[in-house]
Design a protein around this motif. Sequence first.
Motif, PDB file in Angstrom:
ATOM      1  N   TRP A  74      36.419 126.360  52.349  1.00 35.52           N
ATOM      2  CA  TRP A  74      35.633 126.227  53.588  1.00 35.52           C
ATOM      3  C   TRP A  74      34.243 125.699  53.277  1.00 35.52           C
ATOM      4  CZ3 TRP A  74      36.457 131.495  56.540  1.00 35.52           C
ATOM      5  CH2 TRP A  74      37.769 131.568  57.002  1.00 35.52           C
ATOM      6  N   GLU A  75      33.612 126.295  52.274  1.00 41.72           N
ATOM      7  CA  GLU A  75      32.247 125.904  51.929  1.00 41.72           C
ATOM      8  C   GLU A  75      32.196 124.424  51.522  1.00 41.72           C
ATOM      9  OE1 GLU A  75      28.482 127.620  49.340  1.00 41.72           O
ATOM     10  OE2 GLU A  75      30.485 128.391  48.929  1.00 41.72           O
ATOM     11  N   THR A  76      33.136 124.009  50.706  1.00 39.29           N
ATOM     12  CA  THR A  76      33.179 122.621  50.242  1.00 39.29           C
ATOM     13  C   THR A  76      33.407 121.655  51.401  1.00 39.29           C
ATOM     14  OG1 THR A  76      34.003 123.311  48.083  1.00 39.29           O
ATOM     15  CG2 THR A  76      34.380 121.018  48.709  1.00 39.29           C
ATOM     16  N   GLU A  77      34.407 121.927  52.224  1.00 42.72           N
ATOM     17  CA  GLU A  77      34.770 121.015  53.306  1.00 42.72           C
ATOM     18  C   GLU A  77      33.706 120.957  54.404  1.00 42.72           C
ATOM     19  OE1 GLU A  77      38.807 121.468  54.686  1.00 42.72           O
ATOM     20  OE2 GLU A  77      39.459 121.938  52.658  1.00 42.72           O
ATOM     21  N   ILE A  78      33.202 122.101  54.816  1.00 40.04           N
ATOM     22  CA  ILE A  78      32.199 122.120  55.891  1.00 40.04           C
ATOM     23  C   ILE A  78      30.892 121.491  55.414  1.00 40.04           C
ATOM     24  CG2 ILE A  78      30.811 123.616  57.391  1.00 40.04           C
ATOM     25  CD1 ILE A  78      33.318 125.468  57.528  1.00 40.04           C
ATOM     26  N   ASN A  79      30.495 121.784  54.184  1.00 41.14           N
ATOM     27  CA  ASN A  79      29.259 121.184  53.668  1.00 41.14           C
ATOM     28  C   ASN A  79      29.400 119.678  53.496  1.00 41.14           C
ATOM     29  OD1 ASN A  79      27.670 123.447  53.723  1.00 41.14           O
ATOM     30  ND2 ASN A  79      28.151 124.041  51.620  1.00 41.14           N
ATOM     31  N   PHE A  80      30.595 119.198  53.174  1.00 43.35           N
ATOM     32  CA  PHE A  80      30.821 117.750  53.112  1.00 43.35           C
ATOM     33  C   PHE A  80      30.570 117.128  54.482  1.00 43.35           C
ATOM     34  CE2 PHE A  80      33.613 114.129  53.820  1.00 43.35           C
ATOM     35  CZ  PHE A  80      33.162 113.262  52.837  1.00 43.35           C
ATOM     36  N   VAL A  81      31.084 117.749  55.535  1.00 41.73           N
ATOM     37  CA  VAL A  81      30.877 117.239  56.890  1.00 41.73           C
ATOM     38  C   VAL A  81      29.391 117.265  57.244  1.00 41.73           C
ATOM     39  CG1 VAL A  81      31.339 117.640  59.349  1.00 41.73           C
ATOM     40  CG2 VAL A  81      33.198 117.825  57.688  1.00 41.73           C
ATOM     41  N   ILE A  82      28.707 118.353  56.936  1.00 39.30           N
ATOM     42  CA  ILE A  82      27.271 118.475  57.243  1.00 39.30           C
ATOM     43  C   ILE A  82      26.480 117.393  56.512  1.00 39.30           C
ATOM     44  CG2 ILE A  82      25.215 119.924  56.957  1.00 39.30           C
ATOM     45  CD1 ILE A  82      27.111 122.356  57.440  1.00 39.30           C
ATOM     46  N   ARG A  83      26.750 117.183  55.226  1.00 35.29           N
ATOM     47  CA  ARG A  83      26.048 116.148  54.464  1.00 35.29           C
ATOM     48  C   ARG A  83      26.350 114.754  55.011  1.00 35.29           C
ATOM     49  NH1 ARG A  83      27.446 119.605  50.257  1.00 35.29           N
ATOM     50  NH2 ARG A  83      29.248 118.336  49.712  1.00 35.29           N
ATOM     51  N   THR A  84      27.589 114.513  55.387  1.00 37.17           N
ATOM     52  CA  THR A  84      27.978 113.218  55.931  1.00 37.17           C
ATOM     53  C   THR A  84      27.271 112.961  57.269  1.00 37.17           C
ATOM     54  OG1 THR A  84      30.132 113.340  54.843  1.00 37.17           O
ATOM     55  CG2 THR A  84      29.930 111.794  56.680  1.00 37.17           C
ATOM     56  N   LEU A  85      27.219 113.976  58.122  1.00 38.13           N
ATOM     57  CA  LEU A  85      26.526 113.833  59.404  1.00 38.13           C
ATOM     58  C   LEU A  85      25.049 113.527  59.193  1.00 38.13           C
ATOM     59  CD1 LEU A  85      28.218 116.730  61.380  1.00 38.13           C
ATOM     60  CD2 LEU A  85      28.463 114.274  61.838  1.00 38.13           C
ATOM     61  N   ARG A  86      24.425 114.183  58.233  1.00 35.74           N
ATOM     62  CA  ARG A  86      23.008 113.919  57.932  1.00 35.74           C
ATOM     63  C   ARG A  86      22.818 112.476  57.452  1.00 35.74           C
ATOM     64  NH1 ARG A  86      21.584 118.968  54.433  1.00 35.74           N
ATOM     65  NH2 ARG A  86      21.567 120.533  56.049  1.00 35.74           N
ATOM     66  N   SER A  87      23.736 111.999  56.640  1.00 37.44           N
ATOM     67  CA  SER A  87      23.636 110.644  56.110  1.00 37.44           C
ATOM     68  C   SER A  87      23.738 109.599  57.216  1.00 37.44           C
ATOM     69  CB  SER A  87      24.742 110.377  55.083  1.00 37.44           C
ATOM     70  OG  SER A  87      24.568 111.187  53.963  1.00 37.44           O
ATOM     71  N   TRP A  88      24.507 109.884  58.236  1.00 37.02           N
ATOM     72  CA  TRP A  88      24.751 108.925  59.313  1.00 37.02           C
ATOM     73  C   TRP A  88      23.748 109.012  60.447  1.00 37.02           C
ATOM     74  CZ3 TRP A  88      27.812 104.764  59.239  1.00 37.02           C
ATOM     75  CH2 TRP A  88      28.716 104.672  58.207  1.00 37.02           C
ATOM     76  N   ARG A  89      22.879 110.005  60.428  1.00 31.25           N
ATOM     77  CA  ARG A  89      21.898 110.128  61.515  1.00 31.25           C
ATOM     78  C   ARG A  89      20.894 109.045  61.495  1.00 31.25           C
ATOM     79  NH1 ARG A  89      20.795 116.483  61.689  1.00 31.25           N
ATOM     80  NH2 ARG A  89      22.952 117.022  61.836  1.00 31.25           N
TER      81      ARG A  89
END
Length: 89
Positions: A74-89
Amino acid sequence: MLEGPVLKYWNYPSEEFSADPIGLVDLIHTPEELSPPDRSICPRPKSLCLIVNHEGNLVKYFLSADSNEEKQSWETEINFVIRTLRSWR
């Protein structure tokens, strides 16, 4: 269940396929990555804390996994999404 940037949740894993989720969390509004909570706030050893900015208020969600492997996943997958969203902002 993670669907794109939205985390859906239920009270019990068995409800995932038989009931609507009790809530949704849009990970676009997370100011920091998912992490283990301070034990003074949540003493469960296989838990994670997700902080979400909801209309100007920081809301903490505590996720409790059944195993350490599930918690790590969970930690790995959710943090990947959070980091990806930050990169695309």
